[in-house]
Design a protein around this motif. Structure first.
Motif, short mmCIF file in Angstrom:
data_model
loop_
_atom_site.label_atom_id
_atom_site.label_comp_id
_atom_site.label_asym_id
_atom_site.label_seq_id
_atom_site.Cartn_x
_atom_site.Cartn_y
_atom_site.Cartn_z
N ILE A 66 0.85 -1.19 0.00
CA ILE A 66 0.00 0.00 0.00
C ILE A 66 0.88 1.24 0.00
O ILE A 66 1.86 1.32 0.76
CB ILE A 66 -0.93 0.04 1.23
CG1 ILE A 66 -1.79 -1.21 1.30
CG2 ILE A 66 -1.81 1.28 1.20
CD1 ILE A 66 -2.69 -1.26 2.52
N SER A 67 0.54 2.20 -0.84
CA SER A 67 1.13 3.53 -0.75
C SER A 67 0.06 4.46 -0.21
O SER A 67 -1.07 4.48 -0.71
CB SER A 67 1.59 4.02 -2.13
OG SER A 67 2.63 3.22 -2.63
N ALA A 68 0.38 5.20 0.84
CA ALA A 68 -0.61 6.07 1.47
C ALA A 68 -0.05 7.48 1.57
O ALA A 68 1.14 7.68 1.83
CB ALA A 68 -0.97 5.54 2.86
N PHE A 69 -0.94 8.46 1.36
CA PHE A 69 -0.54 9.86 1.35
C PHE A 69 -1.48 10.66 2.23
O PHE A 69 -2.70 10.63 2.04
CB PHE A 69 -0.58 10.42 -0.08
CG PHE A 69 0.18 9.58 -1.07
CD1 PHE A 69 1.54 9.68 -1.21
CD2 PHE A 69 -0.50 8.64 -1.86
CE1 PHE A 69 2.24 8.90 -2.11
CE2 PHE A 69 0.18 7.86 -2.76
CZ PHE A 69 1.55 7.99 -2.90
N SER A 70 -0.92 11.35 3.18
CA SER A 70 -1.73 12.17 4.07
C SER A 70 -2.17 13.45 3.35
O SER A 70 -1.61 13.83 2.32
CB SER A 70 -0.93 12.53 5.32
OG SER A 70 0.14 13.40 4.98
N GLY A 71 -3.16 14.11 3.93
CA GLY A 71 -3.61 15.37 3.37
C GLY A 71 -2.51 16.40 3.33
O GLY A 71 -2.41 17.20 2.38
N GLN A 72 -1.64 16.41 4.36
CA GLN A 72 -0.53 17.35 4.37
C GLN A 72 0.45 17.06 3.25
O GLN A 72 0.95 17.98 2.58
CB GLN A 72 0.19 17.31 5.72
CG GLN A 72 1.36 18.28 5.82
CD GLN A 72 2.05 18.23 7.16
OE1 GLN A 72 1.57 17.59 8.09
NE2 GLN A 72 3.19 18.91 7.27
N TYR A 73 0.73 15.79 3.02
CA TYR A 73 1.63 15.40 1.93
C TYR A 73 1.08 15.88 0.60
O TYR A 73 1.80 16.43 -0.24
CB TYR A 73 1.79 13.88 1.94
CG TYR A 73 2.78 13.31 0.94
CD1 TYR A 73 4.05 12.93 1.34
CD2 TYR A 73 2.42 13.15 -0.39
CE1 TYR A 73 4.95 12.40 0.42
CE2 TYR A 73 3.32 12.63 -1.31
CZ TYR A 73 4.57 12.25 -0.91
OH TYR A 73 5.45 11.74 -1.82
N ILE A 74 -0.21 15.67 0.39
CA ILE A 74 -0.86 16.08 -0.86
C ILE A 74 -0.80 17.59 -1.03
O ILE A 74 -0.50 18.11 -2.11
CB ILE A 74 -2.31 15.57 -0.87
CG1 ILE A 74 -2.33 14.05 -1.02
CG2 ILE A 74 -3.12 16.22 -1.99
CD1 ILE A 74 -3.68 13.42 -0.78
N GLN A 75 -1.06 18.30 0.05
CA GLN A 75 -1.02 19.76 0.01
C GLN A 75 0.37 20.27 -0.32
O GLN A 75 0.54 21.16 -1.17
CB GLN A 75 -1.47 20.31 1.36
CG GLN A 75 -1.22 21.80 1.55
CD GLN A 75 -1.13 22.16 3.01
OE1 GLN A 75 -1.84 21.60 3.85
NE2 GLN A 75 -0.25 23.10 3.35
N GLU A 76 1.40 19.72 0.33
CA GLU A 76 2.75 20.22 0.15
C GLU A 76 3.29 19.98 -1.25
O GLU A 76 4.20 20.67 -1.69
CB GLU A 76 3.68 19.58 1.18
CG GLU A 76 3.43 20.06 2.60
CD GLU A 76 4.37 19.42 3.60
OE1 GLU A 76 5.05 18.44 3.21
OE2 GLU A 76 4.41 19.87 4.75
N ARG A 77 2.75 19.01 -1.96
CA ARG A 77 3.24 18.72 -3.30
C ARG A 77 2.30 19.22 -4.39
O ARG A 77 2.49 18.93 -5.56
CB ARG A 77 3.50 17.21 -3.44
CG ARG A 77 4.76 16.80 -2.70
CD ARG A 77 4.74 15.37 -2.24
NE ARG A 77 5.96 15.06 -1.49
CZ ARG A 77 6.13 15.35 -0.20
NH1 ARG A 77 5.17 15.95 0.47
NH2 ARG A 77 7.26 15.05 0.41
N GLY A 78 1.30 19.95 -4.01
CA GLY A 78 0.41 20.57 -4.98
C GLY A 78 -0.41 19.59 -5.78
O GLY A 78 -0.78 19.88 -6.92
N VAL A 79 -0.73 18.43 -5.21
CA VAL A 79 -1.53 17.43 -5.92
C VAL A 79 -2.97 17.91 -6.00
O VAL A 79 -3.60 18.19 -4.98
CB VAL A 79 -1.46 16.06 -5.22
CG1 VAL A 79 -2.39 15.07 -5.87
CG2 VAL A 79 -0.02 15.53 -5.24
N SER A 80 -3.51 18.00 -7.23
CA SER A 80 -4.86 18.53 -7.41
C SER A 80 -5.76 17.58 -8.18
O SER A 80 -6.92 17.90 -8.40
CB SER A 80 -4.81 19.88 -8.13
OG SER A 80 -4.19 19.77 -9.39
#
Length: 752
Positions: free
Chosen positions: A71-85
């Motif tokens: 499993i690869s998991a990404f927190s909301g903070q991780y998503i925010q910091e990398r500009g994932v939209s």
């Protein structure tokens, strides 16, 4: 046992041995730490540590490091910091995952995981091999891949077949997107961002308690601009006419910055903590995307149906029109969770979604050889009810599932400059799927645990429609190109399946988990959603099945060290894919044969140092993959062209890495620097592996800096594609869809 079976068994043994050897080597090299029972994310948890993410991959909350699967998991903070939209951004962060934007450009995507899914149907009736779930609701159509990312709690990417708990159409894996729920305390944020090519993004949310038992949250997103392509109009073909009696090729003129987004999205959540101890959660959303559809670029030196682009600039294109899109979606879910006893909990999830998509497109040249308009509508209703509990040391879950969906889609194809006509396809597909499932987790000793589960699925579908030659000019040449048109059909498909998974895990000490599993997956039969030019093309497909063998280990320590290795081998039968079955015919989606896939997934995260002023953390992962078509059904020429090929969108090597440095400046200020890298080896985007479907190797780098205050405000700046790499998202014959060039941006954020 024949030689092929012997070779396959030998390969499986090598994979298991490789995983075990890696486990021994890594455990021997890791620093020794005392066992820890720290609660994930608690006061004793290391900062930014991947293993502290709590996931619900097993339909219950578990630490990522405790789940015996890749499993690869990404927190909301991780998503925010990398500009994932969007989903493309998630794919860029996940090794072993690839995305292809087919004829619909960025509005029509398919996702592959470990090489499975790259040959999926791009039309709305086609189901993805990687099942998408948003807030526990399965998305039946790839149309919903256009949903934006905002106010996200976390994203989980489950690799490999998930036939027990997630059911049909999860042969490649599952992507879970969980949006944020409201809490008791008032909180929220607002972010404003400005980027290259006049891209603007405003995102915000606010939530908290309304009464003692009811809380609410509202999130909003507005995004526009960002187009990086330059249109040159019709070029030298402007004003020309191929057939007397057809209109001349129009010239729409030049346009710069084509491909702008125009997105508005809203989401509301109500959460009621009931007097019975249960929780009732209602989520409702809507989104609208009225952007400019990116058009493919014609590659210089390759004849594109009579058109040779005069330059090889990847960010310019020629066309007789500038295609638009209008994608509107709304829906919601009702999640009811109620403890029935101290040991048993009932969970019920009702879901409803509607999507309407209008997308224009062209083929990377001004000649009207295959311009198209897509008009798609998808409506789905779903219900899942499950009981979960424990019987002594045994954890169990049983459930039922039902989903109905209806897809109406019409396509207008413009063949004015090759056949002096336009062709219209008008189809309707309805599907009903029912399933029952159960899973048991039994710790047979304090170190060994057996997990087993089964799922039975019954699937029914009906596909009806027509393809007609509109002959708008009265001089159609379609009879010579499409001799079977007009086509009328009304077909049905019915299949059922039993899928399951058996996993044995071993935990010698608290920090280490070793596991091995065997599982099966099932992709339902169905129908080719591309344009049907003969009655045979409208016949149902057989279900696609996969047998999966996996072995791996996970290491997690209280000091923030995390590592996992997962070796896998897949045996795939009745592969559903597009292929050309006869000369001078379009691609048709059929069952083409068998294939195997095998490889290794690697992940690691560790704190390189962490003191009162500085911290530096590394997160990295990679996938080594090989795929091969082992049996192909078709003419001798087709067998020769496809046997032994790689599967589409199955790169042999992918890798990701990020370095996050935090510097305490004093006075409540912190500066965070994030450097990330993505590597992807060459891959073929089509089944026949021709050179003109090959996307070359590329590497992308990004850099982000953020100054934040404990008062809640922050300012940030970033650069993406740092080296200005030219790379392709898709490639087919003379057409390529290029990714974005180097981008700069920055913004401000306030959290409260």
């Amino acid at each position: 046992m024949d030689m092929t079976e012997r070779a396959n068994l030998h390969l499986r043994g090598r994979l298991v041995f490789a995983a075990a050897s890696a486990a021994i080597a890594l455990v021997g090299a890791m620093p020794a730490h005392a066992q820890s029972d720290a609660v994930p994310g608690g006061a004793d948890a290391p900062r930014d540590s991947s293993q502290d993410i709590v996931v619900t991959a097993q339909k219950r909350a578990s630490r990522l490091s405790d789940v015996p699967a890749a499993i690869s998991a990404f927190s909301g903070q991780y998503i925010q910091e990398r500009g994932v939209s969007d989903f493309e951004g998630i794919v860029e962060q996940t090794p072993g995952v690839s995305i292809t934007s087919d004829f619909g450009g960025s509005a029509s995507k398919v996702i592959s995981v470990r090489g499975l899914g790259g040959s999926d149907d791009y039309r709305p009736n086609g189901s993805s091999s990687a099942a998408l779930h948003i807030d526990d609701v399965y998305q039946t159509s790839n149309l919903f891949l256009s949903l934006p990312f905002f106010d996200v709690e976390r994203v989980e990417v489950l690799k490999g077949p998930q036939g027990t708990l997630y059911g049909r159409n999860s042969t490649a894996g599952v992507i879970n997107v969980l949006t944020r729920d409201p809490g008791k305390d008032l909180d929220g944020y607002v972010t404003a961002e400005l980027g290259s090519y006049e891209r603007y993004r405003i995102e915000g949310a606010v939530g908290g308690a309304i009464t003692q038992d009811i809380s609410a949250r509202i999130a909003v997103l507005r995004e526009w601009g960002g187009g990086y392509m330059n249109g040159k109009g019709a070029g030298s073909l402007a004003g020309t006419r191929v057939f007397a009696g057809t209109p001349v090729v129009p010239d729409p003129g030049a346009r710069s910055g084509w491909g702008d987004r125009d997105m508005l999205a809203l989401r509301g959540t109500l959460l009621w903590t009931m007097p019975t101890g249960g929780k009732l959660k209602l989520k409702a959303f809507m989104s609208r995307d009225k952007g400019e559809n990116q058009i493919t670029d014609s590659v210089q030196g390759i004849n594109n149906n009579g058109w040779l682009e005069p330059d090889n600039d990847p960010y310019t294109f020629y066309s007789s029109r500038y295609p638009m899109r209008d994608i509107r979606m709304h829906g919601g879910s009702l999640n009811y969770e109620q403890p029935l006893t101290d040991d048993i909990t009932l969970t019920t999830i009702l879901g409803y979604q509607y999507g309407k998509r209008f997308v224009e497109g062209a083929t990377g040249g001004p000649a009207r050889v295959f311009d198209w308009d897509f008009n798609d509508r998808v409506r789905q209703k779903s219900l899942e009810a499950r009981l979960a509990g424990d019987l002594g040391p045994i954890d169990w879950v049983v459930g039922v599932y039902a989903i109905n969906d209806k897809v109406k889609f019409m396509t207008d194809l413009d063949y004015t400059d090759v056949a002096a006509t336009r062709v219209r396809t008008n189809y309707t597909q309805t599907r009903k799927s029912r399933a029952v499932f159960g899973q048991v987790e039994w710790p047979i000793t304090d170190k060994f645990t057996v997990t087993g589960g089964l799922r039975y699925t019954d699937d029914k579908a009906r596909f009806a429609g027509s393809t007609i030659d509109l002959n708008p000019y009265g001089i159609s040449q379609g009879a010579s190109r499409f001799p079977a048109v007009p086509v009328f059909f009304d077909n049905r498909a019915h299949d059922n399946n039993v899928s399951g998974r058996l996993t044995l895990s071993y935990k010698p000490i608290e920090e280490i988990k070793v596991y091995a599993s065997y599982g099966t997956g099932y992709k339902a039969g169905g129908f080719d959603g591309s344009s049907i030019f003969s009655a045979v093309e409208a016949l149902p497909l057989k279900p696609e099945n996969v047998k999966a063998y996996e072995a791996g280990f996970k290491v997690s320590t209280a000091a923030g060290f995390y590592a996992s290795v997962d070796g896998f081998y897949y045996d795939l039968s009745e592969l559903q894919a597009f292929t050309i079955v006869a000369p001078n015919t379009p691609n048709v989606r059929i069952n083409v044969g068998k294939s195997i896939l095998y490889g290794v997934d690697l992940q690691v995260g560790l704190s390189l140092f962490d003191n009162d002023r500085h911290s530096l953390r590394l997160e990295a992962g990679g996938t080594l993959l090989d795929s091969r078509i082992t049996e192909f059904q078709g003419t001798p020429a087709q067998v020769a062209a496809n046997l032994g090929n790689d599967l589409p969108a199955a790169p042999h090597r992918t890798a990701n890495a990020s370095l996050v440095h935090k510097l305490q400046l004093g006075g409540g200020l912190e500066f965070t620097t994030t450097f990330d890298a993505r590597y992807k080896s060459a891959e073929f985007k089509r089944l026949n592996n021709v050179a003109t479907s090959r996307v070359p190797t590329y590497a992308l780098f990004g850099l982000r800096g953020e100054l934040s205050s404990d008062a809640g405000w922050s300012v940030f700046a970033y650069v993406r594609n740092l080296t200005d790499e030219v790379y392709a998202i898709d490639r087919n014959l003379a057409q390529r869809l290029v990714g974005s060039p180097r981008l700069f941006g920055g913004g401000v954020r306030y959290e409260f």
